[in-house]
Design an enzyme around this catalytic site. Structure first.
Site, short mmCIF file in Angstrom:
data_model
loop_
_atom_site.label_atom_id
_atom_site.label_comp_id
_atom_site.label_asym_id
_atom_site.label_seq_id
_atom_site.Cartn_x
_atom_site.Cartn_y
_atom_site.Cartn_z
CG ASP A 1 -0.24 0.08 2.53
OD1 ASP A 1 0.74 -0.66 2.72
OD2 ASP A 1 -0.68 0.87 3.39
CD GLU B 1 4.47 0.51 6.91
OE1 GLU B 1 5.37 0.76 7.72
OE2 GLU B 1 4.06 1.34 6.07
#
Length: 414
Positions: A84, A179
Site C-alpha cells: 500500500d 502498513e
C-alpha cells in the site's frame, strides 16, 4: 546493462497501480485496490514457481515459500514488503526515468515546470552521480515505499528460480497491505509465516539497517462544553474549543516533532475539531524509551485531571491505545538477524547505517509476535511526497543484500 533485467520493469509496473490504503476504513485490507494487487502478486509468485502461495484470511498478507536446496538445517528466513502507499495522491502515477544523473542538477518533474526536485532542498541528490533515478511527474507520490521492497524481494526469488545452483535455505515471502495505516500487521499470522527470523525490506537509502523503533500510542481527548447564547454566557458557558486550546497549552511546548530529533520523543497533535459544545483533539505519542513512553501517556491524563479538578466535574476524558513498541526490546535478546545483515552489507562493500528509527515498521509488531524482524533498506528517498525518488542501482544492491543474507545463513548453518 542492468544487473537484474526484470527489476526495474517490475518496479515500474508495480508503481503504476494505485494501491493507496484507506485510513478511515474498517475493513481488512482497507481498500479493494490492495486486494486486487495482492492477487496479481500471488499469481506472479505461482508463475515463478514458489510453493504454498496463499492469502492469510485474517490479515490479507500474501505468503509464499521457496523450498531449501542446501540440504542442511538452515533456519527459515522471511522477507516482507508492504504494497500500500501513503495518504497522498496515487492516481495515474507516471514514473520518470533519469539515466546517468549528474549529481548536481535540479530535476524537472512536471512538464509545466511547477514541480522541481531541487538539490538545494534535497542535498541527498548529490549521492547519486552516474545513477539512474526514478522520480514522479510532480503530481503524485512514486510508491517506492514500499514497492521497491516488493520488487526487490520478487526479483530475488526469481533469481533463485533461474539459478538453482545457488544454495539457500527455506525462504518465506510476505506481501502486506495497510502498513501505512498502521494496522497491516495487527492480524498477521506469525504461526502461519513460521520463520526463525524475518526482515522487512522497507527502509530508505543504501545501507539502512534498523532494529530500534519508537514506542507508539494514540490518544483521543474528548471535551464536553456547555454552550449557551453569547449574550448570557458570562459565568455559564464552557467553550469546548477554548478548553481544547487550554489543554494543548499544557502539553510540553518543546516536545513536538518539528522541535525534536534523534532519540527525543514527542507529542504530536494531528487532529482538532469541534464546536463550543464539544471538541476533540487527537495526539500521537512517540518515544524510544518504554519508561518515558509510559510517562508521556500518563502526562496527557494528568492534564485532563487538572482541568477537571478546576471545573469541579469531569468535562475532559482521555482514551489512549498503544499502536506498536520498540522492536529493540526483542532484538537485543537475539541480534542474529541484525549481525547477519550487517556482515552481508560489509561483504558487499555497503556501509551499514544503523540508527534509531523515528517511526515504526510492520516489524515493530511482528517482532513481538515471536519473529525478530529488523528492517533493510529498499532505496526510496523523500517518501510519501511528490518528491519521492529511488535509484535503480540501490534497488539492485537491495537484491544483492537479500541474496547475501541467505548465503550467509546457509553457510553458517551447514
Amino acid at each position: 546493462m542492468a544487473k537484474y533485467e526484470t527489476l526495474l520493469p517490475r518496479f515500474l509496473k508495480y508503481v503504476k497501480v494505485n494501491t493507496r490504503s484507506n485510513p478511515d476504513s474498517k475493513t481488512v485490507p482497507t481498500d479493494p485496490k490492495e486486494v486486487a494487487f495482492l492477487k496479481t502478486l500471488a499469481q506472479e509468485l505461482t508463475n515463478l514457481g514458489l510453493q504454498d502461495v496463499h492469502t492469510q484470511a485474517q490479515s490479507g498478507y500474501v505468503v509464499a515459500t521457496l523450498p531449501a536446496n542446501d540440504g542442511g538445517n538452515t533456519p527459515v528466513f522471511g522477507y516482507i514488503a508492504h504494497i500500500d502507499t501513503a495518504d497522498f495522491n496515487a492516481e495515474n502515477i507516471d514514473p520518470q526515468i533519469h539515466e546517468n544523473y549528474d549529481g548536481e542538477s535540479d530535476i524537472q518533474l512536471s512538464k509545466d515546470g511547477k514541480w522541481v526536485l531541487k538539490t538545494s532542498a534535497f542535498p541527498a541528490l548529490h549521492n547519486y552521480k552516474g545513477q539512474t533515478l526514478i522520480t514522479t511527474d510532480g503530481t503524485t507520490l512514486l510508491g517506492s515505499d514500499d514497492k521497491s521492497g516488493a520488487a526487490e524481494i520478487m526479483t530475488a526469488m526469481e533469481y533463485y528460480i533461474n539459478h538453482p545452483e545457488v544454495k539457500h535455505g527455506e525462504i518465506r515471502v510476505g506481501f502486506a497491505p495497510d502498513e501505512e495505516t498502521g494496522t497491516g500487521a495487527d492480524h498477521f499470522d506469525a504461526k502461519d509465516f513460521n520463520t526463525k527470523y524475518a526482515y522487512t525490506v522497507d527502509g530508505g537509502p543504501l545501507g539502512e539497517l534498523e532494529y530500534e523503533t519508537f514506542n507508539a500510542a494514540q490518544t483521543t481527548v474528548e471535551i464536553q462544553g456547555n454552550e449557551v447564547h453569547t449574550a448570557t454566557a458570562k459565568g455559564v458557558m464552557v467553550n469546548a474549543l477554548q478548553v481544547g486550546i487550554d489543554y494543548h497549552n499544557l502539553v510540553p511546548a518543546g516536545d513536538r516533532p518539528e522541535l525534536t530529533d534523534g532519540r527525543q520523543g514527542f507529542f504530536h497533535l494531528f487532529k482538532m475539531e469541534g464546536t463550543p459544545d464539544h471538541a476533540k483533539l487527537v495526539y500521537i505519542i512517540r518515544d524510544h524509551d518504554r519508561k518515558v513512553f509510559e510517562q508521556r501517556k500518563q502526562e496527557l491524563q494528568n492534564i485532563a485531571d487538572k482541568l477537571n479538578a478546576d471545573f469541579g466535574e469531569e468535562r475532559v476524558t482521555v482514551e489512549t491505545h498503544d499502536q506498536y513498541y520498540n522492536m529493540r526490546e526483542i532484538l537485543e535478546k537475539d541480534m542474529t538477524p541484525v549481525e547477519i545483515a550487517k556482515t552481508a552489507m560489509e561483504n558487499l562493500d555497503i556501509t551499514p547505517v544503523i540508527y534509531p528509527v523515528r517511526g515504526g515498521t510492520d516489524g515493530s509488531k511482528i517482532s513481538f509476535m515471536g519473529i525478530p524482524t529488523p528492517n533493510l533498506f529498499a532505496g526510496g528517498e523523500n517518501m510519501h511526497s511528490r518528491y519521492e525518488f529511488v535509484s535503480a542501482q540501490t534497488m539492485e544492491k537491495a537484491v544483492d543484500l537479500i541474496l547475501e543474507i541467505n548465503k550467509l545463513n546457509s553457510e553458517q548453518s551447514n
